[in-house]
Design a protein around this motif. Structure first.
Motif, mmCIF file in Angstrom:
data_model
loop_
_atom_site.group_PDB
_atom_site.id
_atom_site.type_symbol
_atom_site.label_atom_id
_atom_site.label_comp_id
_atom_site.label_asym_id
_atom_site.label_seq_id
_atom_site.Cartn_x
_atom_site.Cartn_y
_atom_site.Cartn_z
ATOM 1 N N HIS A 221 0.855 -1.184 0.000
ATOM 2 C CA HIS A 221 0.000 0.000 0.000
ATOM 3 C C HIS A 221 0.899 1.245 0.000
ATOM 4 C CE1 HIS A 221 -2.952 -3.015 1.370
ATOM 5 N NE2 HIS A 221 -3.785 -2.247 0.696
ATOM 6 N N PRO A 222 0.347 2.413 -0.315
ATOM 7 C CA PRO A 222 1.158 3.635 -0.426
ATOM 8 C C PRO A 222 1.960 3.942 0.840
ATOM 9 C CG PRO A 222 -1.056 4.022 -1.274
ATOM 10 C CD PRO A 222 -1.073 2.672 -0.624
ATOM 11 N N GLY A 223 3.228 4.251 0.643
ATOM 12 C CA GLY A 223 4.107 4.667 1.725
ATOM 13 C C GLY A 223 4.778 3.545 2.493
ATOM 14 N N VAL A 224 4.258 2.342 2.429
ATOM 15 C CA VAL A 224 4.779 1.242 3.244
ATOM 16 C C VAL A 224 6.123 0.737 2.708
ATOM 17 C CG1 VAL A 224 4.331 -1.106 4.079
ATOM 18 C CG2 VAL A 224 2.464 0.565 3.973
ATOM 19 N N GLY A 225 6.153 0.342 1.456
ATOM 20 C CA GLY A 225 7.367 -0.242 0.889
ATOM 21 C C GLY A 225 8.548 0.710 0.882
ATOM 22 N N SER A 226 8.320 1.936 0.460
ATOM 23 C CA SER A 226 9.418 2.902 0.401
ATOM 24 C C SER A 226 9.956 3.200 1.795
ATOM 25 C CB SER A 226 8.984 4.184 -0.311
ATOM 26 O OG SER A 226 7.845 4.744 0.307
ATOM 27 N N LEU B 130 9.909 1.170 4.430
ATOM 28 C CA LEU B 130 10.668 0.006 4.899
ATOM 29 C C LEU B 130 12.037 -0.080 4.229
ATOM 30 C CD1 LEU B 130 7.856 -2.668 5.161
ATOM 31 C CD2 LEU B 130 9.109 -1.615 7.040
ATOM 32 N N LEU B 131 12.106 0.192 2.940
ATOM 33 C CA LEU B 131 13.404 0.172 2.255
ATOM 34 C C LEU B 131 14.333 1.260 2.784
ATOM 35 C CD1 LEU B 131 12.561 -0.571 -1.487
ATOM 36 C CD2 LEU B 131 13.762 -2.040 0.145
ATOM 37 N N GLU B 132 13.775 2.438 3.013
ATOM 38 C CA GLU B 132 14.582 3.540 3.549
ATOM 39 C C GLU B 132 15.118 3.190 4.938
ATOM 40 O OE1 GLU B 132 13.956 8.111 5.050
ATOM 41 O OE2 GLU B 132 12.730 7.412 3.376
ATOM 42 N N THR B 133 14.288 2.620 5.773
ATOM 43 C CA THR B 133 14.704 2.250 7.125
ATOM 44 C C THR B 133 15.742 1.136 7.091
ATOM 45 O OG1 THR B 133 12.550 2.905 7.979
ATOM 46 C CG2 THR B 133 13.897 1.495 9.394
ATOM 47 N N ALA B 134 15.515 0.127 6.268
ATOM 48 C CA ALA B 134 16.485 -0.970 6.149
ATOM 49 C C ALA B 134 17.837 -0.455 5.658
ATOM 50 C CB ALA B 134 15.950 -2.052 5.217
ATOM 51 N N THR B 135 17.808 0.469 4.734
ATOM 52 C CA THR B 135 19.054 1.046 4.216
ATOM 53 C C THR B 135 19.787 1.811 5.312
ATOM 54 O OG1 THR B 135 18.107 1.197 2.001
ATOM 55 C CG2 THR B 135 20.045 2.553 2.451
ATOM 56 N N ARG B 136 19.042 2.573 6.112
ATOM 57 C CA ARG B 136 19.672 3.310 7.215
ATOM 58 C C ARG B 136 20.279 2.359 8.243
ATOM 59 N NH1 ARG B 136 18.438 8.862 8.303
ATOM 60 N NH2 ARG B 136 19.916 8.440 9.963
ATOM 61 N N LEU B 137 19.579 1.268 8.540
ATOM 62 C CA LEU B 137 20.071 0.325 9.544
ATOM 63 C C LEU B 137 21.256 -0.499 9.054
ATOM 64 C CD1 LEU B 137 16.671 -0.959 10.958
ATOM 65 C CD2 LEU B 137 18.339 0.491 12.143
ATOM 66 N N LEU B 138 21.234 -0.897 7.779
ATOM 67 C CA LEU B 138 22.273 -1.782 7.248
ATOM 68 C C LEU B 138 23.406 -1.039 6.544
ATOM 69 C CD1 LEU B 138 19.985 -4.599 5.788
ATOM 70 C CD2 LEU B 138 21.224 -4.591 7.985
ATOM 71 N N GLY B 139 23.207 0.213 6.260
ATOM 72 C CA GLY B 139 24.228 0.974 5.533
ATOM 73 C C GLY B 139 24.015 0.899 4.034
ATOM 74 N N ARG B 140 23.829 -0.296 3.537
ATOM 75 C CA ARG B 140 23.480 -0.521 2.131
ATOM 76 C C ARG B 140 22.752 -1.858 2.057
ATOM 77 N NH1 ARG B 140 25.567 -4.024 -1.114
ATOM 78 N NH2 ARG B 140 27.303 -5.289 -0.463
ATOM 79 N N ARG C 60 13.416 -2.839 -4.638
ATOM 80 C CA ARG C 60 12.619 -1.690 -5.068
ATOM 81 C C ARG C 60 11.223 -1.821 -4.470
ATOM 82 N NH1 ARG C 60 11.248 0.162 -11.286
ATOM 83 N NH2 ARG C 60 9.953 1.885 -10.666
ATOM 84 N N ALA C 61 10.580 -0.685 -4.255
ATOM 85 C CA ALA C 61 9.195 -0.674 -3.780
ATOM 86 C C ALA C 61 8.270 -0.309 -4.937
ATOM 87 C CB ALA C 61 9.027 0.328 -2.650
ATOM 88 N N PHE C 62 7.177 -1.027 -5.025
ATOM 89 C CA PHE C 62 6.105 -0.707 -5.973
ATOM 90 C C PHE C 62 4.844 -0.563 -5.141
ATOM 91 C CE2 PHE C 62 2.727 -1.447 -8.991
ATOM 92 C CZ PHE C 62 3.159 -0.736 -10.104
ATOM 93 N N GLU C 63 4.341 0.660 -5.053
ATOM 94 C CA GLU C 63 3.221 0.941 -4.160
ATOM 95 C C GLU C 63 1.928 1.075 -4.949
ATOM 96 O OE1 GLU C 63 4.778 4.211 -1.874
ATOM 97 O OE2 GLU C 63 6.049 2.851 -0.729
#
Length: 130
Positions: free
Chosen positions: A10-15, A17-27, A33-36
């Motif tokens: 749904h809108p806003g969820v995937g992006s 989560l990807l942004e948060t995972a990137t911040r936590l893991l570094g890369r 990719r997110a498709f909302e």
């Protein structure tokens, strides 16, 4: 990278989560990719765009489609993609623990990574009575 990851949500969820995972893991070790999917989306009209998004992440060993709510429009769209593109697996119930687990075990083959995703989601739910 062997398996690609497409979050269909749904809108806003995937992006988010990807942004948060990137911040936590570094890369992110896997192409992701997110498709909302908008709430009132026409799934038949979205299928070509979703298919194009899937092609951008499709790895040598396929793609894992992670969707937020089983039975909802994003999950139904993911189901259509799994039927037309292979190899693909779909796992519903997307959460941050699930996504992090997938990224931490990215060397796994597609079928095993799908099971790892489901386990990550289940194990990320904890009742804390403290």
């Amino acid at each position: 990278m062997a398996v690609g990851i497409l979050l269909i949500t749904h809108p806003g969820v995937g992006s988010a989560l990807l942004e948060t995972a990137t911040r936590l893991l570094g890369r992110l070790p896997l192409e992701a990719r997110a498709f909302e999917v908008e709430f009132d989306a026409d799934l038949a009209a979205l299928l070509p765009r979703a298919s194009a998004a899937l092609k951008t992440v499709m790895g040598e060993e396929g793609a894992l489609l992670l969707t937020d709510v089983y039975g909802a429009s994003p999950a139904r769209l993911a189901h259509q993609l799994v039927r037309i593109a292979e190899p693909c697996r779909r796992v519903a119930g997307l959460s941050l623990p699930m996504l992090l687990r997938v990224m931490n075990y990215g060397e796994q083959p597609l079928d095993e990574l799908a099971r790892t995703a489901a386990n990550g989601g289940r194990n990320g739910v904890v009742v804390d009575d403290a």
